[in-house]
Design an enzyme around this catalytic site. Structure first.
Site, PDB file in Angstrom:
ATOM      1  CG  HIS A   1     -28.992 -12.466  27.021  1.00  0.00           C
ATOM      2  ND1 HIS A   1     -29.731 -11.878  26.032  1.00  0.00           N
ATOM      3  CD2 HIS A   1     -28.567 -11.462  27.835  1.00  0.00           C
ATOM      4  CE1 HIS A   1     -29.756 -10.566  26.239  1.00  0.00           C
ATOM      5  NE2 HIS A   1     -29.056 -10.289  27.319  1.00  0.00           N
TER       6      HIS A   1
ATOM      7  CD  GLU B   1     -20.469  -5.684  24.836  1.00  0.00           C
ATOM      8  OE1 GLU B   1     -20.481  -5.018  23.765  1.00  0.00           O
ATOM      9  OE2 GLU B   1     -21.408  -5.647  25.660  1.00  0.00           O
TER      10      GLU B   1
ATOM     11  CG  PHE C   1     -22.937  -9.894  24.647  1.00  0.00           C
ATOM     12  CD1 PHE C   1     -23.815 -10.105  23.587  1.00  0.00           C
ATOM     13  CD2 PHE C   1     -23.462  -9.627  25.900  1.00  0.00           C
ATOM     14  CE1 PHE C   1     -25.192 -10.049  23.778  1.00  0.00           C
ATOM     15  CE2 PHE C   1     -24.839  -9.572  26.098  1.00  0.00           C
ATOM     16  CZ  PHE C   1     -25.703  -9.788  25.035  1.00  0.00           C
TER      17      PHE C   1
ATOM     18  CG  HIS D   1      -6.021   1.543  -0.388  1.00  0.00           C
ATOM     19  ND1 HIS D   1      -6.140   2.023   0.883  1.00  0.00           N
ATOM     20  CD2 HIS D   1      -6.087   0.191  -0.285  1.00  0.00           C
ATOM     21  CE1 HIS D   1      -6.277   1.010   1.725  1.00  0.00           C
ATOM     22  NE2 HIS D   1      -6.252  -0.119   1.034  1.00  0.00           N
TER      23      HIS D   1
ATOM     24  CG  LEU E   1      -8.875  -0.647   8.542  1.00  0.00           C
ATOM     25  CD1 LEU E   1      -9.713  -0.181   7.349  1.00  0.00           C
ATOM     26  CD2 LEU E   1      -7.579   0.144   8.619  1.00  0.00           C
TER      27      LEU E   1
ATOM     28  CG  HIS F   1      -1.771  -1.208   1.347  1.00  0.00           C
ATOM     29  ND1 HIS F   1      -1.301  -2.443   1.739  1.00  0.00           N
ATOM     30  CD2 HIS F   1      -3.098  -1.364   1.113  1.00  0.00           C
ATOM     31  CE1 HIS F   1      -2.299  -3.312   1.734  1.00  0.00           C
ATOM     32  NE2 HIS F   1      -3.401  -2.693   1.359  1.00  0.00           N
TER      33      HIS F   1
HETATM   34  C1  LIG Z   1     -11.751  -4.233   9.934  1.00  0.00           C
HETATM   35  C2  LIG Z   1     -11.209  -4.111   8.553  1.00  0.00           C
HETATM   36  N1  LIG Z   1     -12.063  -4.110   7.527  1.00  0.00           N
HETATM   37  C3  LIG Z   1     -11.600  -4.042   6.262  1.00  0.00           C
HETATM   38  C4  LIG Z   1     -10.265  -3.968   6.018  1.00  0.00           C
HETATM   39  C5  LIG Z   1      -9.740  -3.937   4.584  1.00  0.00           C
HETATM   40  N2  LIG Z   1      -9.262  -2.567   4.278  1.00  0.00           N
HETATM   41  C6  LIG Z   1      -7.980  -2.235   4.413  1.00  0.00           C
HETATM   42  S1  LIG Z   1      -7.700  -0.631   4.102  1.00  0.00           S
HETATM   43  C7  LIG Z   1      -9.341  -0.353   3.766  1.00  0.00           C
HETATM   44  C8  LIG Z   1      -9.803   1.017   3.381  1.00  0.00           C
HETATM   45  C9  LIG Z   1      -9.311   2.012   4.327  1.00  0.00           C
HETATM   46  O1  LIG Z   1      -9.574   3.306   3.898  1.00  0.00           O
HETATM   47  P1  LIG Z   1      -8.720   4.455   4.542  1.00  0.00           P
HETATM   48  O2  LIG Z   1      -8.566   4.220   5.964  1.00  0.00           O
HETATM   49  O3  LIG Z   1      -9.321   5.732   4.116  1.00  0.00           O
HETATM   50  O4  LIG Z   1      -7.298   4.215   3.920  1.00  0.00           O
HETATM   51  P2  LIG Z   1      -6.565   4.983   2.755  1.00  0.00           P
HETATM   52  O5  LIG Z   1      -6.982   4.341   1.480  1.00  0.00           O
HETATM   53  O6  LIG Z   1      -6.952   6.401   2.824  1.00  0.00           O
HETATM   54  O7  LIG Z   1      -5.131   4.746   3.061  1.00  0.00           O
HETATM   55  C10 LIG Z   1     -10.057  -1.515   3.908  1.00  0.00           C
HETATM   56  C11 LIG Z   1     -11.509  -1.612   3.679  1.00  0.00           C
HETATM   57  C12 LIG Z   1      -9.403  -3.980   7.122  1.00  0.00           C
HETATM   58  N3  LIG Z   1      -8.099  -3.935   7.001  1.00  0.00           N
HETATM   59  N4  LIG Z   1      -9.905  -4.020   8.383  1.00  0.00           N
END
Ligand SMILES: Cc1ncc(C[n+]2csc(CCOP(=O)(O)OP(=O)(O)O)c2C)c(N)n1
Ligand SMILES: [Mg+2]
Length: 666
Positions: free
Chosen positions: A475, A413, A439, A262, A118, A28
Site C-alpha cells: 500500500h 479505480e 492504486f 483489421h 480499448l 484499419h
Molecule cells: C488497451 C489496448 N490494448 C491493445 C490495443 C491494440 N489493439 C487495437 S485493436 C485490437 C484488437 C481489437 O479487436 P476487436 O475489438 O475485435 O476489433 P476488430 O478487429 O474486430 O475491429 C488491439 C489488440 C489497444 N488499442 N488498446
C-alpha cells in the site's frame, strides 16, 4: 433517378474508409466496413446532433470505443456536414491533419472523446450518461426537457475483453443509466485471429447479469433489424447492449472475415474487387451528389438546435433563476467572490493553525468550498472514509437519487478515472474522485487520457507515502510521485500542510486545461505556511520557504517531508551552516515558471539536497540537485515513525548529505 438506398449510404462509408486507409497506406479498414450498416442507421435515423455546432449541449453523444475504426467516424462527420472536408480525409494519419490515427477530442470537430486504448470509451460513455442524468435531474421540469439526450457507443471484442468494460458496465447497470446504448461489433475477429481461442464468454448473459437490457443476435448488416433494436433500446429504463453479428471488412471478396483486414490497407486490387462486389461505381473520394445530399444533416441539425434554443428561452422566462444556474453550470464559471473565499479560509487557518493530515485538510477545503461550487461532482473508489472525499452535505448519487453529487464508484479505480473523463467531457460538472495513491497505477491510462484530452479531472490520492504505516509495502507508493510527474500536462500537487492543500485545490479547480492529482498524507503533519504573503508563491508550484542571505545550499522538500527539511535547516543553522528551504508542492507548475523566477527560488550557484519519501529518479534532472534523501526500494510494514527511521528518511540524513557535499566531516 431513385433516391440512394441504405446500402448505398453505408457503402459510401466503406468507400471512404477503404480509400483513406489505402492512401495513407496505414489504418484499419475492417471495422468501418463491418459497422457501416449500423452506423448508417444510427446516424441517419436516430442521432440528434448539429454538424454546425459540435458543442451543442443537448446533442446525443457518440463514442467510438473501438477507436481503431477512426475512419468510420471521420467518414460520418464528413458526410453529415461537420467541418471536415474530403481533403481532410485524404490527409488521414498525416502530420497535423484533422484526421489523426485514432479519434482525438479537440482535434476533429464532432469527436466527443479520444479513443484507441480499448475499453475506455465505454467508461467515458458511462460518465457522459451520469452527467446527463445528474444535470437532467437538476434542471429539467415536467414541461421542459432541456437535458435529454442519449449516449451511443460502438465497441468491439477488444473493448469487451478489457477489464474496464466490466467495471463501467457493472456500475452502469446498478445506476440504471437507460440513456446508454452500446453496439457490440460481434465479428468474431481480433488481431490474433478468430476469437474462439481467447474470448468465449456469453456476452448477452454477462450483460443480463449486470442488469442491462440485452438485445441479442441482431444481423448487423440488416438496416431494419438494427433500427428496430435501437427503437426498442430507447424505450428501456436500463442501459442497452445491441449484440450485432457482423463481418469484418464486409464486402471484400478475399479479406472479409479475416484478421488481416483489421489493421492493413486492403490493397488497390482488392479495393477494386470490393467496390465491384458492393456496387460502388464512383472513383475514390468522389461521393455522388445524391448520396452526399442524403447524408447531410446540416439543416436538420440547425433545426434541432434552434428548437432547443427556443425551449431554453421559454424556460428562461419561466424559471430565470434556474436558467441562470444552468448557464453557470455549463460555463463552469467560478463564483465572483472565489478568490475572497480562498483568502477567508486561508486567514482563518493562519489564525487557527490546524494540525492535521493533508487528507483531512482536503476535507476541510471541501466543506468550505462545496456550498459555493454546486457543479463539483465527487466520489471515491470505495475509500470515502480514508480519502475524505465527502463533505458534510454530500448527497449520494444513485439510480433513485440522480440529484446526488457524490458517487460511490465501488472498487473500480480505472473505471472511476475513465468515467470521470466522460463526466468532464460531457460538460456541466467538474468531477473529482479518490483512491489510494498506490492504486493510481490501476487508473493510470485513464489519467493519461485526462491529460491528453486536457480535461479538468481532479484525482484525490491519499496515503501518499510510507507515512501510511502499517498497511505495508503493498500500500505504500514509492515510485508513484515520480511516475505521475512523467505524464505531460498533469499537475501533481503534494501539499505540505493545510494552506498548501487549500491552494492545491484552488489551482486544480481553476485549471481548465488539464487534470490534477492531489497527493495527500494519511498521517498528521506538523508543518503549515503561516505567512499570507506566501499564498501567491504556492500558486507558482515552488517557493522559498526560508531564505538565508549566507546560504550555502538549498534543501528542497515536498509534502510530509517538508518538516524534515525545516528541522534539518535548524540543525545546520545551529552548527553555523546556513541553508535555504524550498517547498515544491507542484513540480510541473514550478517548471512552467520563467527561468528568472525559478532561479530566484533555486539559486543556481548553490547545490540542492532533496527530501521526498519516494524514488529519487526525476529529481536529479532538477537544478543543482546533488543528493536525494529518498527511497529507491519498497517500504516496510510498521508504524510510520519507525519506518521513516528505519529507512533513513530523517532530518539527520539530510544534515549529513549537506555536510558531506560541503566537504565537512559528518
Ligand atoms: C488497451 C489496448 N490494448 C491493445 C490495443 C491494440 N489493439 C487495437 S485493436 C485490437 C484488437 C481489437 O479487436 P476487436 O475489438 O475485435 O476489433 P476488430 O478487429 O474486430 O475491429 C488491439 C489488440 C489497444 N488499442 N488498446
Ligand atoms: Mg472483433
Amino acid at each position: 433517378m431513385s433516391a440512394p438506398s441504405q446500402k448505398d449510404l453505408a457503402n459510401a462509408l466503406r468507400a471512404l474508409a477503404m480509400d483513406s486507409v489505402q492512401k495513407a497506406n496505414s489504418g484499419h479498414p475492417g471495422m468501418p466496413m463491418g459497422m457501416a450498416d449500423i452506423a448508417e442507421v444510427l446516424w441517419n435515423q436516430f442521432l440528434h446532433h448539429n454538424p454546425n455546432n459540435p458543442h451543442w449541449v443537448n446533442r446525443d453523444r457518440f463514442v467510438l470505443s473501438n477507436g481503431h475504426g477512426s475512419m468510420l467516424l471521420y467518414a460520418l462527420l464528413h458526410l453529415t456536414g461537420y467541418d471536415l472536408s474530403l481533403e481532410d480525409l485524404k490527409n488521414f494519419r498525416q502530420l497535423h491533419s484533422k484526421t489523426p490515427g485514432h479519434p482525438e477530442f479537440g482535434i476533429t470537430p464532432g469527436v466527443d472523446t479520444t479513443t484507441g486504448p480499448l475499453g475506455q470509451g465505454i467508461a467515458n460513455a458511462v460518465g457522459m450518461a451520469i452527467a446527463e442524468k445528474a444535470l437532467a435531474a437538476r434542471f429539467n421540469t415536467e414541461e421542459f426537457k432541456l437535458i435529454d439526450h442519449y449516449t451511443y457507443v460502438f465497441c468491439g471484442d477488444g473493448c469487451l475483453m478489457e477489464g474496464i468494460s466490466h467495471e463501467a458496465c457493472s456500475l452502469a447497470g446498478t445506476l440504471e443509466l437507460g440513456k446508454v446504448i452500446l453496439f457490440y461489433d460481434d465479428n468474431g475477429i481480433s488481431i490474433d485471429g478468430p476469437v474462439q481461442g481467447w474470448f468465449t464468454e456469453n456476452i448477452p448473459e454477462r450483460f443480463k447479469a449486470y442488469g442491462w437490457n440485452v438485445i441479442p443476435e441482431i444481423d448487423g448488416h440488416d438496416p431494419s433489424s438494427i433500427a428496430a433494436a435501437i427503437a426498442k433500446a430507447k424505450q428501456s429504463s436500463k442501459p442497452s447492449i445491441l449484440c450485432c453479428k457482423t463481418q469484418i471488412a464486409f464486402g471484400s471478396p478475399n479479406k472479409a472475415n479475416t484478421a488481416e483486414s483489421h489493421g492493413s490497407p486492403l490493397g488497390e486490387a482488392e479495393i477494386l474487387l470490393t467496390k465491384k462486389a458492393l456496387g460502388i461505381d464512383y472513383p475514390a473520394f468522389e461521393i455522388p451528389l445524391d448520396i452526399s445530399a442524403a447524408w447531410n444533416k446540416k439543416s436538420l441539425g440547425k433545426k434541432w438546435e434552434e428548437e432547443w434554443n427556443q425551449q431554453f428561452e421559454t424556460y428562461q422566462h419561466k424559471y430565470p433563476e434556474k436558467a441562470r444556474q444552468l448557464q453557470s453550470y455549463l460555463s463552469e464559471s467560478l463564483p465572483e467572490n472565489w478568490k475572497d473565499l480562498i483568502s477567508e479560509i486561508a486567514n482563518r487557518w493562519i489564525m487557527e493553525e490546524p494540525v492535521c493530515a493533508t487528507r483531512k485538510a482536503s476535507q476541510l477545503v471541501l466543506n468550505a468550498l462545496l456550498p459555493h461550487l454546486p457543479f463539483l461532482f465527487g466520489g471515491s473508489a470505495d475509500l470515502t472514509g480514508s480519502n475524505n472525499t465527502n463533505w458534510s452535505n454530500a448527497k449520494i448519487f444513485s439510480k433513485d437519487n440522480p440529484l446526488g453529487d457524490y458517487l460511490h464508484y465501488g472498487v473500480r479505480e480505472f473505471g472511476m478515472a475513465a468515467i470521470m473523463n466522460g463526466i468532464a467531457l460531457h460538460g456541466g460538472l467538474i468531477p473529482f474522485g479518490g483512491t489510494f495513491l498506490v492504486f493510481s497505477d490501476y487508473a493510470r491510462n485513464a489519467i493519461r487520457m485526462s491529460a491528453l484530452m486536457k480535461q479538468r479531472v481532479i484525482y484525490v490520492m491519499t496515503h501518499d507515502s510510507i507515512g501510511l504505516g502499517e498497511d505495508g509495502p503493498t500500500h505504500q507508493p514509492i515510485e508513484h510521485l515520480a511516475s505521475l510527474r512523467l505524464i505531460p500536462n498533469l499537475d501533481l500537487w503534494r501539499p505540505a500542510g493545510p494552506i498548501e492543500t487549500l491552494i492545491a485545490w484552488e489551482q486544480a479547480i481553476e485549471r481548465r486545461e488539464g487534470p490534477s492529482v492531489l497527493a495527500l498524507s494519511r498521517q498528521n503533519l506538523a508543518f503549515d505556511v503561516l505567512d499570507k504573503a506566501l499564498l501567491e508563491k504556492i500558486r507558482l508550484g515552488g517557493y522559498v520557504l526560508k531564505a538565508h542571505n549566507k546560504a550555502r545550499a538549498n534543501i528542497i522538500g515536498t509534502g510530509s517531508e517538508l518538516e524534515l527539511a525545516i528541522k534539518a535547516s535548524e540543525a545546520l543553522d545551529s552548527i553555523g551552516i546556513a541553508v535555504n528551504v524550498i517547498s515544491i508542492p507542484c513540480v510541473s507548475r514550478f517548471l512552467r515558471q520563467n527561468s528568472a523566477y525559478r532561479n530566484s527560488v533555486l539559486d543556481p550557484k548553490l547545490f540542492s539536497v532533496v527530501v521526498e519519501a519516494g524514488v529519487s529518479t526525476g529529481w536529479f534532472a532538477f537544478g543543482n540537485v546533488k543528493a536525494v534523501v529518498g527511497l529507491d526500494h519498497f517500504g516496510e510494514s510498521a508504524p510510520a515513525k519507525a519506518i521513516y527511521q528505519a529507512l533513513g528518511i530523517t532530518s539527520e540524513a539530510i544534515v549529513n548529505q549537506v555536510k558531506n557535499l560541503l566537504g565537512e566531516s559528518v
